[in-house]
Design an enzyme around this catalytic site. Structure first.
Site, PDB file in Angstrom:
ATOM      1  CG  ASP A  10      10.875  -0.761   0.581  1.00 64.63           C
ATOM      2  OD1 ASP A  10      10.427  -1.915   0.527  1.00 64.63           O
ATOM      3  OD2 ASP A  10      10.450   0.176  -0.126  1.00 64.63           O
ATOM      4  CG  ASP A 170       9.060   4.015  -0.712  1.00 62.43           C
ATOM      5  OD1 ASP A 170       8.143   4.332  -1.484  1.00 62.43           O
ATOM      6  OD2 ASP A 170       9.387   2.829  -0.516  1.00 62.43           O
TER       7      ASP A 170
END
Length: 230
Positions: A10, A170
């Site tokens: 990400d 996350d």
């Protein structure tokens, strides 16, 4: 022998510390549209979510916004954000070091954000050469986390089966997307005192820990492959 692994990262909150900047700009634009919103709301309730999904949630609570007005405000928000990303952005602590230690793996970026935002972010913190054009945006693929389709799209383009990918994310929406895609998932849980790592994901609290975790997962994978072949 175990098949090679691909690492899919990400971007916001995992590689770059862009979320406070995004939350601040979003608060200005959404409030101007008549949708009460504070930066803390993003960090608490909407981290990693697609902008239009956030809008839909707020509209359900506060009423519909004129689509044309919203489109103008979103364009202004993204322009302001890109300017701030180009000047104020910093990498997540440990991200640069982790990427250097893991440079022998194929790596890509998988983000719910627009591709130009991802490119600006990586360029600002000096990570463009690490990933090249291996960038996979929800806006380009027309699918967004938490749907697993974006991670599956990235794996396919990278030339890997889902089970041969490790996703590092996350946000809970991203962790759940990668788990649903059938990938091994490392959850960078920087808010471990307030956020629970989904079952099935491997938790770290700092990117400095990532190379050790990837090494362990690689050894477990090699051992399993050896036992299976024997």
């Amino acid at each position: 022998m175990a098949r090679p692994l691909c690492l899919l990262f990400d971007c916001d909150g995992t590689l770059v510390d862009s979320e406070p900047l995004l939350a601040a700009e979003m608060a200005v634009s959404l409030s101007a549209a008549g949708l009460p919103f504070q930066a803390e709301d993003y960090m608490g309730d909407f981290r990693g979510a697609r902008f239009r999904n956030i809008v839909a949630t707020l509209e359900a609570q506060h009423g519909q916004v004129d689509p044309d007005h919203l489109e103008v405000l979103e364009a202004s928000m993204r322009a302001n954000l890109n300017r701030r990303l180009a000047t104020d952005l910093t990498p997540i602590a440990g991200a640069t070091e982790a990427l250097a230690a893991l440079s022998h793996y194929p790596m890509g970026v998988v983000s719910n954000g627009p591709e130009n935002k991802v490119r600006t972010s990586l360029a600002t913190v000096g990570l463009t050469e690490v990933f090249g054009n291996r960038l996979f945006s929800g806006y380009t693929a027309n699918c967004w986390k938490p749907d697993p389709c974006l991670y599956l799209h990235a794996a396919s383009i990278m030339g890997f089966a889902a089970e041969d990918c490790i996703a590092i994310d996350d946000a809970i929406v991203g962790v759940n997307a990668a788990l649903a895609a059938g990938m091994t998932v490392v959850h960078l849980n920087r808010f471990a005192d307030a956020e629970e790592t989904p079952e099935g994901a491997h938790m770290i609290t700092s990117m400095f820990q990532l190379p050790t975790v990837i090494s362990r997962l690689q050894k477990d994978r090699d051992r399993h492959a050896m036992l299976s072949s024997g």
